[in-house]
Scaffold this active site. Sequence first.
Site, PDB file in Angstrom:
ATOM      1  N   SER A 156       0.852  -1.183   0.000  1.00  0.00           N
ATOM      2  CA  SER A 156       0.000   0.000   0.000  1.00  0.00           C
ATOM      3  C   SER A 156       0.889   1.234   0.000  1.00  0.00           C
ATOM      4  O   SER A 156       2.068   1.167   0.375  1.00  0.00           O
ATOM      5  CB  SER A 156      -0.908   0.010   1.236  1.00  0.00           C
ATOM      6  N   TYR A 179      -2.819  -1.675  10.275  1.00  0.00           N
ATOM      7  CA  TYR A 179      -2.741  -1.761   8.818  1.00  0.00           C
ATOM      8  C   TYR A 179      -1.431  -1.185   8.277  1.00  0.00           C
ATOM      9  O   TYR A 179      -0.723  -1.846   7.514  1.00  0.00           O
ATOM     10  CB  TYR A 179      -3.933  -1.048   8.186  1.00  0.00           C
TER      11      TYR A 179
END
Length: 287
Positions: free
Chosen positions: A164, A176
Site C-alpha cells: 500500500s 494496517y
Amino acid sequence: MWLYLAVLVGLYYLLRWYRERQVVSNLRDKYVFITGCDSGFGNQLARQLDLQGLRVLASCLTEKGAEQLRDRTSDRLQTVILDVTKTESIAAATQWIKERVGDRGLWGLVNNAGIAAPITPSEWLTKQDFMKILDVNLLGVIEVTLSLLPLVRKARGRVVNVSSVVGRLSLFGGGYCISKHGVEAFSDSLRRELSHFGVKVAIIEPGSFKTSLSNNNRISQSFREAWDHASPEVKEIYGEKFSASFVGPSGSAVWDATSAWLDEQCHVCTQDLNWWNPAPRKRSVRT
C-alpha cells in the site's frame, strides 16, 4: 559535458524501459496462485488473468466466494479454500497446488489477502487488535510465501506482494500501516535472496480503491467499537468531538478518497506477471 551526461541518463532509462517490457512467452502454460479472491482486487485479477488464458489457482476464504468466482470464469480457473492465518490451511492449499502444477512449478504467487479495520488512534486498541491485522496482512504473507517458494523457484517465477502507499508513510493508527511496512521490508529482503535463483519479487502499492477492505460502513463500525471499548481515561482525553469528527454527520467514516476502478491495479499486477523483468515496486493510484 552536461549534454553527454544527459544522453547517458536517457540511454539508461531507455534500456531499463525496454528490458522491463520484454513479455514472457507461453503464458497460457503457466500457473498463477492468488490469495483473497472472494471479492475486490483478487477477484477481478483472477477473472482478468483467466480471460488472458493463464492457469489461475484462486484461493477464497469462503465457499460462497469460490462458487461465485467459478460461475464467472472458464473451466481453467480452479479454487481452493484458504485461511492465511492458519498453518494447517496453508499446508493443505500448498499440497493442493503441488498436485496441479506438477513439474512445471508455480509461475506467479500474488499475495493479495488482507484486512484493514480497525483504523483508529493506536491508544484505543489492544495488542489483539494489532495481531488480528498482522496475522493476515504480514504473517500470512510470509507463511504462504515460504510454503510456496520451492514451487516458484522451480518455475523461476515471481512473487507479487500487494502492499500500500501507507507501507511507505503511515497515515493513521492501528495495525494496517504497520503490516504494510512489514510487507515492504519482507519483499525487499526476499528479492535480494531469490535473485540468485532467477526469481523476481515485486511490490504493488495501491492507493485507495473501493473494495471490501475500504468499506465505509465496516471502518465506521470498527471505529465505534474501538471507541466503546476504550478506557474512561482515553474517552475523557479524546472526547466525543474527536470521534464525531472522524465518523462525520452522515455516520460514514471520513474515507471518501477512493476510486471505484480496480483496472489500474490489475493492469500493474498483470505487468508484473507478464514481463520478464518487472520493476521492484509500482504504485497504482487512480482517482
